[in-house]
Design an enzyme around this catalytic site. Structure first.
Site, PDB file in Angstrom:
ATOM      1  N   HIS A  79       0.851  -0.700   0.082  1.00  0.00           N
ATOM      2  CA  HIS A  79       0.094   0.247  -0.392  1.00  0.00           C
ATOM      3  C   HIS A  79       0.876   1.210  -0.095  1.00  0.00           C
ATOM      4  O   HIS A  79       2.102   0.967   0.547  1.00  0.00           O
ATOM      5  CB  HIS A  79      -1.064  -0.078   0.949  1.00  0.00           C
ATOM      6  CG  HIS A  79      -0.277   0.020   2.181  1.00  0.00           C
ATOM      7  ND1 HIS A  79      -0.160  -1.494   2.985  1.00  0.00           N
ATOM      8  CD2 HIS A  79       0.028   0.671   3.979  1.00  0.00           C
ATOM      9  CE1 HIS A  79       0.542  -1.260   4.035  1.00  0.00           C
ATOM     10  NE2 HIS A  79       0.424   0.181   4.630  1.00  0.00           N
ATOM     11  N   HIS A 108       0.405   5.654   1.603  1.00  0.00           N
ATOM     12  CA  HIS A 108      -0.206   6.310   2.265  1.00  0.00           C
ATOM     13  C   HIS A 108      -0.202   7.660   1.035  1.00  0.00           C
ATOM     14  O   HIS A 108       0.831   7.963   0.525  1.00  0.00           O
ATOM     15  CB  HIS A 108       0.399   6.819   3.204  1.00  0.00           C
ATOM     16  CG  HIS A 108       0.264   5.519   3.723  1.00  0.00           C
ATOM     17  ND1 HIS A 108      -0.061   5.711   5.413  1.00  0.00           N
ATOM     18  CD2 HIS A 108       1.278   4.287   4.074  1.00  0.00           C
ATOM     19  CE1 HIS A 108       0.491   4.194   6.192  1.00  0.00           C
ATOM     20  NE2 HIS A 108       0.889   3.376   5.293  1.00  0.00           N
TER      21      HIS A 108
HETATM   22  P1  AMP Z   1       2.104   0.269   7.393  1.00  0.00           P
HETATM   23  O1  AMP Z   1       1.084  -0.945   7.231  1.00  0.00           O
HETATM   24  O2  AMP Z   1       2.589   0.714   8.424  1.00  0.00           O
HETATM   25  O3  AMP Z   1       2.078   1.420   6.638  1.00  0.00           O
HETATM   26  O4  AMP Z   1       0.101   1.266   8.351  1.00  0.00           O
HETATM   27  C1  AMP Z   1      -0.841   0.386   7.695  1.00  0.00           C
HETATM   28  C2  AMP Z   1      -1.838   1.355   7.924  1.00  0.00           C
HETATM   29  O5  AMP Z   1      -3.112   0.485   7.448  1.00  0.00           O
HETATM   30  C3  AMP Z   1      -1.722   2.178   9.030  1.00  0.00           C
HETATM   31  O6  AMP Z   1      -1.599   3.621   8.883  1.00  0.00           O
HETATM   32  C4  AMP Z   1      -3.284   2.134   9.426  1.00  0.00           C
HETATM   33  O7  AMP Z   1      -4.195   2.913  10.166  1.00  0.00           O
HETATM   34  C5  AMP Z   1      -4.505   0.978   8.422  1.00  0.00           C
HETATM   35  N1  AMP Z   1      -5.441   0.284   9.038  1.00  0.00           N
HETATM   36  C6  AMP Z   1      -5.042  -0.652   9.720  1.00  0.00           C
HETATM   37  N2  AMP Z   1      -6.484  -1.508   9.366  1.00  0.00           N
HETATM   38  C7  AMP Z   1      -7.115  -0.766   8.144  1.00  0.00           C
HETATM   39  C8  AMP Z   1      -8.696  -0.702   8.367  1.00  0.00           C
HETATM   40  N3  AMP Z   1      -9.962  -1.924   8.418  1.00  0.00           N
HETATM   41  N4  AMP Z   1      -8.962   0.321   6.645  1.00  0.00           N
HETATM   42  C9  AMP Z   1      -8.219   1.451   6.574  1.00  0.00           C
HETATM   43  N5  AMP Z   1      -7.230   1.637   7.149  1.00  0.00           N
HETATM   44  C10 AMP Z   1      -7.043   0.030   8.272  1.00  0.00           C
END
Ligand code: AMP
Length: 139
Positions: free
Chosen positions: A104, A106
Site C-alpha cells: 500500500h 499512503h
Molecule cells: P503500514 O503497514 O505501517 O504502512 O500502515 C498500515 C496502515 O493501515 C496504517 O496507517 C493503519 O492506520 C491502516 N489501517 C489498518 N487497518 C485499517 C482498516 N481496516 N481500514 C483502513 N486503514 C487501516
C-alpha cells in the site's frame, strides 16, 4: 518470520468485501480507500487488487497500476483539501515500519508548516466526509 503473502491480512479482507472501508476510487487493478487512523485529513491508501506483500515482491505491473491511481487520487485530494502538497509513503517489512502486509501507498494531503499527526484512531464521520470530498474532486 515468513515473507509469504498472507491472504488473511486486513487489506485482503477489504478487497474481498469481508470488512468495510471508505472507498475513494477503484479501477480494474487498484483500490483506494481511507486510512482509519489518519495522520492528515484526507489520508488514504492505494493498493493493488492482486496479492503482493510490499515493494520487495511487487511486479512492475502492480507498481505501475498503483502509481497511476496515486497520481489520480493525489491530485483529487490536493484539490479537495486545498493542500499545498502531497506526501507519499510506503513501508516494507516490519523493520521498515510496515504493519499490514499487502502493498500500500499512503497519500497525505499536506499544508505548509503543518506536521502530520501521530497514528491514532480517527473520527469515522470525519473520515467518511473526507472520502466524499475526494470523490467529489475526482469529478
Ligand atoms: P503500514 O503497514 O505501517 O504502512 O500502515 C498500515 C496502515 O493501515 C496504517 O496507517 C493503519 O492506520 C491502516 N489501517 C489498518 N487497518 C485499517 C482498516 N481496516 N481500514 C483502513 N486503514 C487501516
Amino acid at each position: 518470520m515468513s515473507d509469504a503473502y498472507d491472504d488473511q491480512n486486513i487489506f485482503a479482507k477489504i478487497l474481498r468485501g469481508e470488512i468495510p472501508s471508505f472507498k475513494v476510487y477503484e479501477d480494474d487493478d487498484t483500490l483506494c480507500f481511507m486510512d482509519i487512523n489518519p495522520r492528515t485529513d484526507g489520508h488514504c491508501l492505494v493498493i493493488p487488487k492482486t496479492p503482493c506483500r510490499n515493494i520487495l515482491d511487487a511486479t512492475p505491473a502492480q507498481l505501475a497500476a498503483c502509481m497511476k491511481t496515486v497520481n489520480i487520487v493525489a491530485n483529487a485530494a490536493k484539490k479537495a483539501f486545498d493542500a499545498d502538497g502531497i506526501t507519499l509513503s510506503q513501508f516494507s517489512e516490519a523493520a521498515g515500519g510496515q504493519e499490514v502486509f499487502h502493498l500500500h501507498f499512503h497519500i497525505h494531503p499536506r499544508h505548509t508548516g503543518v506536521p502530520m499527526r501521530p497514528l491514532a484512531p480517527g473520527d469515522m464521520d470525519a473520515i467518511k466526509r473526507h472520502a466524499e470530498m475526494i470523490v467529489a474532486a475526482l469529478g
